[in-house]
Structures are given as C-alpha cells and as structure tokens.
Design an enzyme around this catalytic site. Structure first.
Site, PDB file in Angstrom:
ATOM      1  CG  ASP A 130      -1.751   1.259   1.321  1.00  0.00           C
ATOM      2  OD1 ASP A 130      -2.844   1.303   0.743  1.00  0.00           O
ATOM      3  OD2 ASP A 130      -1.281   2.213   1.980  1.00  0.00           O
ATOM      4  CB  ALA A 134      -3.484   1.819  -2.305  1.00  0.00           C
ATOM      5  CG  ASP A 135      -3.627  -2.867   0.704  1.00  0.00           C
ATOM      6  OD1 ASP A 135      -3.531  -3.590  -0.291  1.00  0.00           O
ATOM      7  OD2 ASP A 135      -2.692  -2.691   1.504  1.00  0.00           O
ATOM      8  CB  VAL A 136      -9.398   0.461   1.910  1.00  0.00           C
ATOM      9  CG1 VAL A 136     -10.903   0.665   2.024  1.00  0.00           C
ATOM     10  CG2 VAL A 136      -8.817   0.092   3.275  1.00  0.00           C
ATOM     11  N   GLY A 191      -9.891  -3.608  -2.380  1.00  0.00           N
ATOM     12  CA  GLY A 191     -10.858  -4.562  -1.855  1.00  0.00           C
ATOM     13  C   GLY A 191     -12.276  -4.210  -2.249  1.00  0.00           C
TER      14      GLY A 191
END
Length: 412
Positions: free
Chosen positions: A148, A176-178, A181
């Site tokens: 991230d 960025a990860d969220v 997802g």
C-alpha cells in the site's frame, strides 16, 4: 451457511461459496465484504503461519492480532500446505466447487500451482475468478511487489496529502488496499449477476495501482484538464472556500460551506453578516481568490466558543460541520447517535469481540439482533469440516493431519 451480518433468507449472496486464496489486506477485505453479503467464505491459509496479518501486532486481543481481526470475520479457515500434492488437490477441489475464487499470489504462482484462471475455468467454467495484484498484468513489471505505501507513492495519492510547505504524507489508513478490496468485491458481484443471466463465469483483474489512480477522482481529472500537478492544500480545498478545519476554543472543527447559500448561513451563525456582503467573499470564486483573508476572519470568530457548541449551532442552521475526532471517539459518538458502527461476535478464545461493521446496510434484514456472525477464524479452525464437505474420507483427512499437510485447530 450462516454467519454474516446479513446472512439468512434475505442475504444477497446466500448460497454463494468463495474460495479465498488471498492474504494480507486487499483480498481478505474483499472476501470479508462478500461474507458480509451472505457468502460462505473458506479462507485457505498456510498451516504454520497462516495469513501474514496474524502476526502483525501489537496491538493484540489476547493472542490475536487486531490487524487480522479487522479483515476476516464471517470466514472459515482451512489450513493446508499447497506444497503437499494431496493438500493442493484439496484446494483445487475447493476451487472446482466454488462460485468465486479470489487470489493475490505473486504473478505466475497461481498458474504454477494449477490454480490459475485457465486451470479453474477448465474444471469450473461458471467460476468468477478474481486476481488481485499490486500493479496489474499490463504493467511493465507485473511481478513488482505491491504494498500500500508504495502504491500511495506511485499513484499520486501521497503527493496530494499534507500541508503545502511539507513533504508528501502517507494517508493514515491503507487506502490503496481498501479501494482495491472495494473494487474487487463490486466487480465480483457484477460478474455474479452476469453469470446468473448467461451461465458464464469470468476473470476479474484488480490492482492496487489502478484502484488508487481511479480513487484520485476530481484531483486526477483536474491534472488532466490543466496539465499541471495539483498542489497540496492540507486541510483546505483547492476549489471551495471555506471547506477546511478551523481551531475553536477547545478543539478542531471541520466546516464545509460548499456553496454561496451555505456560506451566508455560516456568516449569520458567526454573527458576521458583513462577511457575506463583502465583495471579496460574495461568490465562491471570490472567496478562493481571497482565501487567506477570509480564513483569518472565520478563525477569529470561531475562537470564541468550543467545537461542540459551534457544531450544534451550525448544524441547526443547516451548515455542514463536524468535530475532528479521534478514532475511538468517532466510533463511540456514532454508536451514541444510533449509527450502529460495530457488531459483537462470540469468539471461541476471546469471548465477546467488538468489530467494525461494513459500511452498507440492507434495509430488509428485519428487526431484532440479526443472524449470528462468524468471528474471525482461528488458524485451521474449520479444516476438517471443509475437507469433509469436499468429499475426503476420514482416512484421507487423518493422513493429511498426521503429516502436517493440514492443521486442525483444537477449538472447533
């Protein structure tokens, strides 16, 4: 299968099985959202170390990392060694029976294991297969590790965050990860809708970089329109004034007067109607041009009272406003306001465990406490159960357990 915040007859994904071959954040967050929608998610983990986030502490709840607990409710854990031929065969069987397969292996690894899209589709043409990567298959280095913080830098997110006179700042949550997802869960749901109409599965590809770039929204479009790199504006907004944090007598307040009418209401509450009539501040474009002068006037006026008092007065007047709260304060405030930001699950080791709810609700879930939600699973808590569902005999399971290719947690 029950065990999600909306599982039961009205659960949108009730009856959908997800083989979750992902780890860390983006993939597990996507599959947790699918579980929140009612899906039966089987989390495939390494039999010794499990998901990386199981060791990402402190903080800990007992011996469970808070990081892991945040991303894995509603799932069942199958702890299996993919280097063992029989263990790998069991996971292939799981994918052959799954409606959805989510993986975030390094590029090429899934194919080497016989778990790539072509392999799964050959046995299960109706499967919706989701690949989550750092930089996407078309990137000049598709095998570049995607973390991230790296993607926040590469995507421009970091360059827009921070005060004008400071360097770029990492966003406090792994955004960025969220975003990845969320994109993965949305795309999987869309593919399931298409499958219901056509019977075809498909391959969904989601990357951290493209998710972060799409998350730039108006900032990215402004850069494309002007050809100029956006400047950091800190707590303020580049195109709207006043739209930022202000100090008060006892705390920070966010004021978002997004149009001229709201600005006039703000001036009335502050007891400064003259600011609404001042030609320097009459229209938003004028206020942007004279930002420093107006911010100084509003700051001086807000210093007379505390954040809670101003928040109540401005809310009553219809001006968008909020207090800058700490995380725990924000959760407890939302709870006191009736927003139900958390849920409590019965964890087999920790007892009652409070978790943050998903950001969506289904209005037809009915009154009452709702169905039982599965807690984040212990490593290998459901291994035997899942293998039995796949048709393995007691002897086959015992052999896998004996040689350590599969681990079953003593708590079931």
């Amino acid at each position: 299968m029950t065990g999600s915040p909306c599982a039961g007859p009205a659960a949108p994904l009730a009856g959908v099985r997800v083989a979750d071959l992902s780890r860390v954040l983006a993939g597990p967050y996507a599959t947790m959202l699918l579980a929140d929608m009612g899906a039966d998610v089987v989390k495939v983990e390494h039999p010794e170390r499990g998901d990386d986030t199981r060791s990402w502490g402190p903080p800990w709840a007992g011996d469970q990392a808070a990081y892991y607990l945040a991303l894995n409710r509603g799932k069942r854990s199958l702890a299996v060694d993919l280097k063992d031929p029989d263990g790998l065969a069991a996971v292939r069987a799981l994918c052959a029976r799954a409606d959805v397969v989510v993986q975030n292996f390094r590029p090429g690894t899934a194919e080497r294991l016989g778990l790539g899209y072509a392999d799964v589709a050959a046995d299960n043409p109706g499967a919706v297969y989701c690949s989550v990567s750092g930089f996407g298959p078309g990137h000049v280095r598709p095998d570049q590790p995607g973390f991230d913080v790296v993607v926040q830098g590469e995507s421009g997110l970091m360059s827009t965050t921070g005060e004008p006179d400071t360097g770029p700042t990492r966003i406090g949550v792994p955004l960025a990860d969220v975003l990845t997802g969320l994109n993965a869960a949305a795309a999987v749901c869309a593919a399931l809708v298409r499958r219901a109409a056509t019977g075809r599965g498909g391959h969904v590809q989601v990357s951290l970089l493209n998710s972060a770039l799409s998350g730039l929204v108006q900032v990215g479009q402004s850069a494309l329109v002007t050809g100029v790199e956006p400047e950091r504006t800190g707590h303020a907004h580049a195109a709207i004034v006043p739209y930022q944090t202000f100090p008060t007598a006892d705390g920070e307040l966010v004021v978002a007067a997004g149009n001229d009418e709201l600005y006039r209401k703000l001036c009335a509450v502050l007891g400064r109607p003259d600011l609404a009539e001042d030609p320097r501040f009459r229209r938003n474009a004028d206020r942007v041009a004279h930002r420093e002068a107006l911010v100084a006037e509003i700051t001086a006026a807000l210093a007379a009272r505390g954040a809670e008092e101003w928040s109540a007065l401005l809310t009553d007047a219809g001006v968008p406003v909020g207090k800058v709260r700490g995380v725990l304060e924000a959760i407890r405030t939302a709870d006191a306001s009736g927003d139900e930001p958390t849920l409590t699950v019965a964890h087999p080791v920790l007892g009652d465990l409070e978790l943050v709810r998903p950001g969506f609700r289904f209005a037809d879930r009915g009154p009452g406490p709702g169905p039982r939600v599965l807690p984040p699973p212990l490593l290998g808590q459901h291994s035997t159960e899942v293998l039995e569902e796949l048709g393995l005999s007691a002897e086959q399971i015992a052999a896998l357990l004996e040689r350590g290719a599969v681990v079953q947690h003593p708590v079931r």
